[in-house]
Design an enzyme around this catalytic site. Sequence first.
Site, PDB file in Angstrom:
ATOM      1  N   GLU A 186       0.769  -1.248  -0.022  1.00 15.75           N
ATOM      2  CA  GLU A 186       0.135  -0.011  -0.103  1.00 15.75           C
ATOM      3  C   GLU A 186       0.975   1.065  -0.153  1.00 15.75           C
ATOM      4  OE1 GLU A 186      -3.408  -0.388   2.211  1.00 15.75           O
ATOM      5  OE2 GLU A 186      -3.811   1.732   2.502  1.00 15.75           O
ATOM      6  N   ASN A 229      -3.300  -1.672   7.615  1.00 12.35           N
ATOM      7  CA  ASN A 229      -4.757  -2.102   7.121  1.00 12.35           C
ATOM      8  C   ASN A 229      -4.341  -3.801   7.304  1.00 12.35           C
ATOM      9  OD1 ASN A 229      -5.973   0.347   6.919  1.00 12.35           O
ATOM     10  ND2 ASN A 229      -5.095   0.531   5.075  1.00 12.35           N
ATOM     11  N   LYS A 306      -4.338   0.099  13.942  1.00 15.61           N
ATOM     12  CA  LYS A 306      -4.956   1.059  13.262  1.00 15.61           C
ATOM     13  C   LYS A 306      -6.359   0.693  13.665  1.00 15.61           C
ATOM     14  CE  LYS A 306      -6.339   2.955   8.804  1.00 15.61           C
ATOM     15  NZ  LYS A 306      -6.011   3.023   7.383  1.00 15.61           N
ATOM     16  N   GLU A 310     -10.885   4.492   8.939  1.00 10.30           N
ATOM     17  CA  GLU A 310     -11.059   4.320   7.611  1.00 10.30           C
ATOM     18  C   GLU A 310     -11.661   2.818   7.463  1.00 10.30           C
ATOM     19  OE1 GLU A 310      -7.066   5.245   5.736  1.00 10.30           O
ATOM     20  OE2 GLU A 310      -7.934   7.230   5.449  1.00 10.30           O
ATOM     21  N   ARG A 343      -2.462   3.876  16.918  1.00  7.19           N
ATOM     22  CA  ARG A 343      -2.295   5.136  15.962  1.00  7.19           C
ATOM     23  C   ARG A 343      -3.488   5.947  16.378  1.00  7.19           C
ATOM     24  NH1 ARG A 343      -2.791   4.090  10.395  1.00  7.19           N
ATOM     25  NH2 ARG A 343      -0.920   5.342   9.929  1.00  7.19           N
ATOM     26  N   ARG A 358     -12.210  17.837  10.016  1.00  7.96           N
ATOM     27  CA  ARG A 358     -11.538  16.584   9.994  1.00  7.96           C
ATOM     28  C   ARG A 358     -10.098  16.675  10.907  1.00  7.96           C
ATOM     29  NH1 ARG A 358      -9.219  12.760   5.121  1.00  7.96           N
ATOM     30  NH2 ARG A 358      -7.275  11.997   6.053  1.00  7.96           N
ATOM     31  N   LYS A 382       0.327  10.988  13.186  1.00  6.03           N
ATOM     32  CA  LYS A 382       1.278  11.407  11.959  1.00  6.03           C
ATOM     33  C   LYS A 382       1.571  12.891  12.248  1.00  6.03           C
ATOM     34  CE  LYS A 382      -1.300   8.770   8.796  1.00  6.03           C
ATOM     35  NZ  LYS A 382      -2.065   8.634   7.497  1.00  6.03           N
ATOM     36  N   ASP A 387      -3.111  14.396   6.852  1.00  5.79           N
ATOM     37  CA  ASP A 387      -2.495  12.965   6.029  1.00  5.79           C
ATOM     38  C   ASP A 387      -1.531  13.237   5.266  1.00  5.79           C
ATOM     39  OD1 ASP A 387      -2.443  10.726   5.603  1.00  5.79           O
ATOM     40  OD2 ASP A 387      -4.230  10.258   4.581  1.00  5.79           O
ATOM     41  N   GLU A 409       4.820   9.610  13.600  1.00  3.92           N
ATOM     42  CA  GLU A 409       4.710   8.891  12.380  1.00  3.92           C
ATOM     43  C   GLU A 409       4.836   9.622  11.027  1.00  3.92           C
ATOM     44  OE1 GLU A 409       1.268   5.942  12.030  1.00  3.92           O
ATOM     45  OE2 GLU A 409       1.411   6.544   9.893  1.00  3.92           O
ATOM     46  N   GLU A 415       3.633   9.029  -1.082  1.00  3.66           N
ATOM     47  CA  GLU A 415       2.222   9.025  -1.470  1.00  3.66           C
ATOM     48  C   GLU A 415       1.674  10.276  -1.882  1.00  3.66           C
ATOM     49  OE1 GLU A 415      -0.296   7.826   1.546  1.00  3.66           O
ATOM     50  OE2 GLU A 415      -2.205   8.026   0.465  1.00  3.66           O
ATOM     51  N   TRP A 557     -13.355  13.875   2.027  1.00  7.85           N
ATOM     52  CA  TRP A 557     -12.752  13.172   1.036  1.00  7.85           C
ATOM     53  C   TRP A 557     -12.494  14.128  -0.314  1.00  7.85           C
ATOM     54  CZ3 TRP A 557     -14.827   7.472   1.023  1.00  7.85           C
ATOM     55  CH2 TRP A 557     -14.259   6.613   2.072  1.00  7.85           C
TER      56      TRP A 557
HETATM   57  C1  BDP Z   1      -3.606   7.284   3.887  1.00  3.91           C
HETATM   58  C2  BDP Z   1      -3.415   6.449   3.004  1.00  3.91           C
HETATM   59  C3  BDP Z   1      -3.910   5.080   3.264  1.00  3.91           C
HETATM   60  C4  BDP Z   1      -3.562   4.578   4.731  1.00  3.91           C
HETATM   61  C5  BDP Z   1      -3.910   5.559   5.732  1.00  3.91           C
HETATM   62  C6  BDP Z   1      -3.352   5.322   7.039  1.00  3.91           C
HETATM   63  O1  BDP Z   1      -3.824   6.896   1.848  1.00  3.91           O
HETATM   64  O2  BDP Z   1      -3.518   4.099   2.216  1.00  3.91           O
HETATM   65  O3  BDP Z   1      -4.270   3.508   5.005  1.00  3.91           O
HETATM   66  O4  BDP Z   1      -3.306   6.758   5.434  1.00  3.91           O
HETATM   67  O5  BDP Z   1      -2.409   6.037   7.713  1.00  3.91           O
HETATM   68  O6  BDP Z   1      -2.630   8.420   3.845  1.00  3.91           O
HETATM   69  O7  BDP Z   1      -3.872   4.529   7.842  1.00  3.91           O
END
Ligand code: BDP
Length: 715
Positions: A186, A229, A306, A310, A343, A358, A382, A387, A409, A415, A557
């Site tokens: 991923e 994930n 996690k 999501e 997390r 958000r 993070k 993000d 993190e 990405e 989103w």
């Molecule tokens: C986002 C990513 C996703 C990750 C998520 C995460 O797009 O793929 O699973 O963060 O940190 O930036 O859990």
Amino acid sequence: MRFFLPAALAALLLSLASTVFAADEDGYDLWLRYRPLSGTAQTAVKAQARGIVLPGAATPTTNAALAELQRGLAGMLGKAPAPEARIADGSLLLATPTRLPALTASDAALRADLAALGEEGYLLRATRVLGHKVTLIAANSDIGLLYGAYAWLRGAAIGSTASVSSAPKLQLRLLNHWDNLDRSVERGYSGQSIWDWWGLPEIKDARYTDYARANASLGINGTVLNNVNSKPEVLTASFIAKTAAVADILRPYGIKVYLSARFSTPLELHETSTADPLAPEVRQWWKNKADEIYKAIPDFGGFLVKANSEGQPGPQDYHRTHADGANMLAAAVAPHKGIVMWRAFVYAPKGAHLDEDRAKQAYEEFKPLDGQFAANVLVQVKNGAIDFQPREPFHPLFGAMPKTPLMMEFQITKEYLGYSTDLAYLGTMYEETLESDTRTGQGAGKTVAQTLSGMAGVANIGSDRNWSGSHFDQANWYAYGKLAWNPQAKAKDIAAEWAALTFGPDQRVVRPIVDIMMVSREAVVDYMTPLGLHHMMGTSHHHGPAPWVDNLERPDWNPVYYHRADRNGIGFNRTASGSNALSQYAPEIARQYADPRTTPEQLLLWFHHLPWDYAMPSGRTLWAELLARYDRGVAETKAMQARWSALKPLIDARRYAEVDQRLTRQVNNAILWRDACIAYFQSVSGLPLPPGVQAPAHPLEYYQSLRYPYAPGRG
Ligand code: BDP
């Protein structure tokens, strides 16, 4: 004419020599290249290492240190000195006080210096031991000796002979692999996962050892092997055996393995009837599972989780808190000294208070739990509240949870910063966050770095020959490791060291490369999301510009949710008259950023919604400034490529071309971002382009029609 000929000839010969002698490299060796040194450098290094002495019994870790020294010296000198039993003048001596009691017996100063280094630190110095002039690598443990050996080799490779005393400032220095069990990654842009789960445990790729060497050379001491994930299967017996095989390879290098655990694992494996963290059967299942894992891997690090993020399962599915969930897992691993990294990357699940900004949600969920987590839980946050954007202000949780150990993190894989095609050195981005003053704590306030107990970096490592997809992305792995060891280190120093190790210590090469690296991330910010804009990337794959997207199932989103551009202005009002996310920061920061005039320009539209004609400090309107930033991003990218071109005679043809091709792609990418964003924002603002600003090459509809169905990295 006769006078010029020799000079021209000399120049030609020089450039021929560099071209001919710079043999092609594929990048596999990373910063551990150990290429032959120049004559004078060889003499200096030889004098420091006539023989290698490591008193006491060999261990897997000291064997690793000796093997690395021999590999390095063989490469740099042509021949490595043999290990010797006796200390003599010119020995390279590796010693701990336990291995060589005489080392500190009569040297109180050295004793004190060593005491200050803790378990993992090391020191390097030219000194006398037992009457002999030696180069000393000293530490309190074998792992300290290994770290010292790497540091000494670095110095040898780049011609630095300074004495060094170094100890890690953070205890936990981890990589997080977002690697799936089928070997997809991923957000990975460098091939497949290096973990060949199918082949393990019998088949152990030689890369695993090279991976361990590279990480140990930076002081990284833990790795989470699988994606956050996560899947339930990773905690079944067969995967525990596979994990154990990897752990055995990494152990001598001081690297512990960890796994991402899916919260509902026992339920999904049909071994419990619920995943409620307070249910006795669930608590017992995790205890048994921990016992099973530790039987196979006695030094297993623990779990990364996690949860309720999501779509991932978590304690809230049972009306329990994050603390209930984390503490249940913590109790299972505590008897084995394991930890849980929980997390904080959460935002409201579908349907829940979606009207809330958000950026505020993680703080709202976690801040009230400060003081409720078990002692072996760390909350992993993070760097920013949205993000991993090209630029974000530091996450307001740093400094806000004084009773909870926090981990930073960072994302190493790019990405949102151009995958592994665009050159963006992230050392400066990490530094910017780490140096930010939280204005919490005593006196002037603690920097983000000072609030941390550990650091995690989402790895950019894959099966590509050069590990990271591009040569310059290796620098991000390197910088991350160096900053995890010392979060106060300087991004520029790290860049210079990396460049010298990776392309050779010639300053004609190092200086321009450092220049390129130091401007690179800002260039990306400028051509993607200048002035505090964020989250404008294409849906799901996150490649390319898509500021117009407004139709996804969740409002948060959609890029339009974040830039809020309309006829009158642009930006997200996070002050008291807007979402008031600012109130999550210390009062000094909240006050300063409440006014656009005292908000750092680079975060302006993160915190403020402003009219297009807002007067910027440059004297331009906001509209004109935005356009200027897009143009600057493109110009910087072209300048980076020009600087790289000038290095052609000094860099091996293969790496030169591989970087050059990516820079060509990056220039195109920058133009695409610039043109698409300008076309879109102009359609919204209705404003003309000021004189001198070039119109986008295509109409807006063209950019809106672009699709990337096969973009990499979606796991
Ligand atoms: C986002 C990513 C996703 C990750 C998520 C995460 O797009 O793929 O699973 O963060 O940190 O930036 O859990």
